[in-house]
Motif scaffolding. Sequence first.
Motif, PDB file in Angstrom:
ATOM      1  N   LEU A  58       0.975  -1.362   0.162  1.00 36.57           N
ATOM      2  CA  LEU A  58      -0.010   0.173   0.156  1.00 36.57           C
ATOM      3  C   LEU A  58       0.850   1.249   0.037  1.00 36.57           C
ATOM      4  N   PHE A  59       0.404   2.170  -0.741  1.00 38.61           N
ATOM      5  CA  PHE A  59       1.271   3.514  -0.639  1.00 38.61           C
ATOM      6  C   PHE A  59       0.671   4.482   0.453  1.00 38.61           C
ATOM      7  N   GLN A  60       1.478   4.777   1.370  1.00 40.68           N
ATOM      8  CA  GLN A  60       1.047   5.910   2.244  1.00 40.68           C
ATOM      9  C   GLN A  60      -0.069   5.608   3.312  1.00 40.68           C
ATOM     10  N   GLU A  81      -0.854  -9.535   6.464  1.00 37.38           N
ATOM     11  CA  GLU A  81      -0.636  -8.002   6.850  1.00 37.38           C
ATOM     12  C   GLU A  81      -0.023  -7.368   5.191  1.00 37.38           C
ATOM     13  N   VAL A  82      -0.269  -6.142   5.067  1.00 37.66           N
ATOM     14  CA  VAL A  82       0.177  -5.377   3.772  1.00 37.66           C
ATOM     15  C   VAL A  82       1.252  -4.237   4.010  1.00 37.66           C
ATOM     16  N   PRO A  83       2.558  -4.444   3.790  1.00 38.08           N
ATOM     17  CA  PRO A  83       3.407  -3.433   4.153  1.00 38.08           C
ATOM     18  C   PRO A  83       2.981  -2.134   3.357  1.00 38.08           C
ATOM     19  N   VAL A  84       3.176  -0.914   4.091  1.00 35.26           N
ATOM     20  CA  VAL A  84       2.922   0.478   3.623  1.00 35.26           C
ATOM     21  C   VAL A  84       4.251   1.246   3.406  1.00 35.26           C
ATOM     22  N   ILE A  85       4.114   1.791   2.187  1.00 35.84           N
ATOM     23  CA  ILE A  85       5.139   2.529   1.650  1.00 35.84           C
ATOM     24  C   ILE A  85       5.174   3.980   2.320  1.00 35.84           C
ATOM     25  N   ASP A  86       6.152   4.578   2.908  1.00 39.12           N
ATOM     26  CA  ASP A  86       5.951   5.871   3.358  1.00 39.12           C
ATOM     27  C   ASP A  86       4.663   6.208   3.997  1.00 39.12           C
ATOM     28  N   SER A  87       4.485   5.603   5.283  1.00 40.35           N
ATOM     29  CA  SER A  87       3.396   5.754   5.884  1.00 40.35           C
ATOM     30  C   SER A  87       3.018   6.897   6.360  1.00 40.35           C
ATOM     31  N   GLN A  88       1.841   7.496   6.101  1.00 42.50           N
ATOM     32  CA  GLN A  88       1.076   8.471   6.571  1.00 42.50           C
ATOM     33  C   GLN A  88      -0.006   8.451   7.121  1.00 42.50           C
ATOM     34  N   SER A  89      -0.563   7.045   7.710  1.00 43.40           N
ATOM     35  CA  SER A  89      -1.451   6.487   8.356  1.00 43.40           C
ATOM     36  C   SER A  89      -1.655   7.100   9.848  1.00 43.40           C
ATOM     37  N   ALA A  90      -2.783   7.426  10.088  1.00 36.64           N
ATOM     38  CA  ALA A  90      -2.913   8.062  11.538  1.00 36.64           C
ATOM     39  C   ALA A  90      -3.146   6.851  12.347  1.00 36.64           C
ATOM     40  N   ASP A  91      -3.929   5.558  11.817  1.00 35.88           N
ATOM     41  CA  ASP A  91      -4.090   4.544  12.841  1.00 35.88           C
ATOM     42  C   ASP A  91      -2.829   3.728  13.000  1.00 35.88           C
ATOM     43  N   LEU A  92      -1.666   3.951  12.046  1.00 36.79           N
ATOM     44  CA  LEU A  92      -0.499   3.194  12.442  1.00 36.79           C
ATOM     45  C   LEU A  92       0.422   4.463  13.196  1.00 36.79           C
ATOM     46  N   TYR A  93      -0.285   5.243  13.544  1.00 34.90           N
ATOM     47  CA  TYR A  93       0.844   6.426  14.177  1.00 34.90           C
ATOM     48  C   TYR A  93       1.770   5.934  15.541  1.00 34.90           C
ATOM     49  N   MET A 131       6.875  -3.832   8.325  1.00 38.79           N
ATOM     50  CA  MET A 131       5.534  -3.297   7.560  1.00 38.79           C
ATOM     51  C   MET A 131       5.590  -2.041   7.150  1.00 38.79           C
ATOM     52  N   LEU A 132       6.658  -1.247   7.537  1.00 35.53           N
ATOM     53  CA  LEU A 132       6.977   0.094   7.188  1.00 35.53           C
ATOM     54  C   LEU A 132       8.112   0.281   6.161  1.00 35.53           C
ATOM     55  N   LEU A 133       7.692   0.631   4.987  1.00 30.73           N
ATOM     56  CA  LEU A 133       9.002   0.491   3.870  1.00 30.73           C
ATOM     57  C   LEU A 133       9.164   1.929   3.373  1.00 30.73           C
ATOM     58  N   THR A 134      10.485   1.922   3.178  1.00 28.56           N
ATOM     59  CA  THR A 134      10.849   3.265   2.212  1.00 28.56           C
ATOM     60  C   THR A 134      10.482   2.894   0.569  1.00 28.56           C
ATOM     61  N   GLU A 135      10.958   3.991   0.119  1.00 30.78           N
ATOM     62  CA  GLU A 135      10.851   3.755  -1.487  1.00 30.78           C
ATOM     63  C   GLU A 135      11.653   2.718  -2.169  1.00 30.78           C
ATOM     64  N   ASP A 136      13.118   2.776  -1.464  1.00 27.38           N
ATOM     65  CA  ASP A 136      14.011   1.909  -1.986  1.00 27.38           C
ATOM     66  C   ASP A 136      13.704   0.488  -1.596  1.00 27.38           C
ATOM     67  N   GLN A 137      13.277   0.376  -0.486  1.00 27.39           N
ATOM     68  CA  GLN A 137      12.632  -1.289   0.188  1.00 27.39           C
ATOM     69  C   GLN A 137      11.580  -1.473  -0.874  1.00 27.39           C
ATOM     70  N   ALA A 138      10.693  -0.905  -1.200  1.00 25.65           N
ATOM     71  CA  ALA A 138       9.666  -1.032  -1.964  1.00 25.65           C
ATOM     72  C   ALA A 138      10.223  -1.638  -3.585  1.00 25.65           C
TER      73      ALA A 138
END
Length: 581
Positions: free
Chosen positions: A490-492, A507-519, A530-537
């Motif tokens: 998932l993206f952000q 579970e689905v990893p998130v790229i550059d997470s901006q999620s409030a519920d994962l804060y 589960m929290l990926l950077t662009e390079d990891q993606a």
Amino acid sequence: MAANEETWLSTRGSTRPRHSRLSRLLPAALDPKRSFRLRLAGLLLLSATVAFYGLGSYGIINGNESLYVESAREMLRSGNFAIPTLDGLPYLEKPPLFVWLIAAASSIFGTSELAARSTTALATMALVISTSAFAKRLGIGATGVGAGLILLTSLGIDIMSRVAMPDLLLTALFGAACCSFLLAVRHRSVASIRGCAAILGAATMVKGPLTIALFVMIAGAYFWRQSSRRRDILAVVRDPWAALLLLTPMALWLVAIDLRQPGAAWYFIVNEQVLRFLGLRQPHDYYSGSVFYYFPRLFLFFFPWVGVLVFGWLVSRKQPDSSKEEARRFLWLCVWIPFSFFSLSSAKANYYVVLCLPAMALLAADYLPTLLRDSNRGILTLSVATPVLLLIGLWTFRLLALSSGRARHLFPNQDGTVPLTIASLSIIALITVSLLQFGWRRAAVLCLGALIIPLSLEFDHIIARAEPLMSARTLAMYVRTRFPGAPVLLFQDFESFGALPVYLGHEVPVIDSQSADLYFGKRLHPHHVMLLTEDQALASGPRTLIVVMNDRERAFTATRIERHVTRVTTIGRATLYQIVR
């Protein structure tokens, strides 16, 4: 049989006892206790039919519903029942009782929409039956089941019973606790106050200590308003076992989560229970609004009975009944204190006011026998017609807004069901008014409850049409069919497509997470798998799929990932890309 019950049962409002041939053949049918049990059994069957109808016909809805269902799935997989997780990260927005119940249902029936929502359906049944039982014990209404029937046919209950969210469970527990408290004070009953405390303690495990705060405000206001009951109130609240039953569940859970994750208890109490309602919670991911935010919502949630409540209250002011004044005063406190608290709060959600509905149903059932009198026929007609006319007025206002461009259609292609629903409401309302004019009041009241049927069918129709926009089920099925075994990212944004891991089964990893519920989880574990950077993606491989929500497209095109993907398809509000290098 009491006179007011005869009025309710009579088809033409006569207060003369009516013994049918069947009643003479079966005299036991006239026994009040047996009669109430039969009505309660019928109401239980009706509530089960209403609550479970069509629960599995549409996918888990992204957002709030998907978060609870996914958290339950992860809880079963990990075996960690103390701290709920979301996408593998700690998630402490709510206590875990509701998630436990979903997990229990899923472990028995498997992961499905019906299993997940069965918890809410059972809570709806418990709410309706307990409200009727308390109405009988409090002497409210004529038949004892009127309050439950009113609650079951209210729009807010109908809508909330169709999604896996904890609010109806909280409403059932909180309403039962308030009624138990009133009974405890009336009879100085130790059993009732301990029952009240145990139920309220369970309610804190649904949404936290805020439940106790609301209850204390109601009890305090009742203590202040009802001076004749102050000694009785003080007598019952001093019970030490009641205090233990009230505080133990939350205390044990807070100790358990703090042992597993130091600081978790403090975070939950301060950030989620205090700062949220002061508008200071981080992240600020909740609605705000004016102090009038809940007035139209309370009207809609208690449709079609809001007219009975309002006009019944007006009649009671002119025709007071001192024997009912104390219970009515307490029930009004159970309506206005939560309503005022949420109205003044900086955190708002449409469904918060569902907490007021049990007390409103009890009040409406209490006023109804008075409205059924011959002298109040015209007022009862207004009680029926006014809510329907207001709803038609709101629909007309929306049509004007659509025609002027100030509002948009939910769907590009209109299928004409909304005008059909409005027409159905108008016809049922006219039939109800006609029955009243001919004196068939019992049938008219039942017909009034039937107004919920076209609205409920329209709601189900809208959800079914909007499923690709509201649920990840369609896209998940597409991925599993076309790309079996392919990694998915998932993206952000996580919660906007939160049902995706439910249907993928992981579970689905998130790229550059901006999620409030994962804060909270991100703050604790910033380098979680589960929290990926662009390079990891990009390093995930050429078969990797990336889901991007429409409102994240601009941010996605600004990343380096965009140059290495090809668009696969768009379903609803999400576009699926695949890494090609």
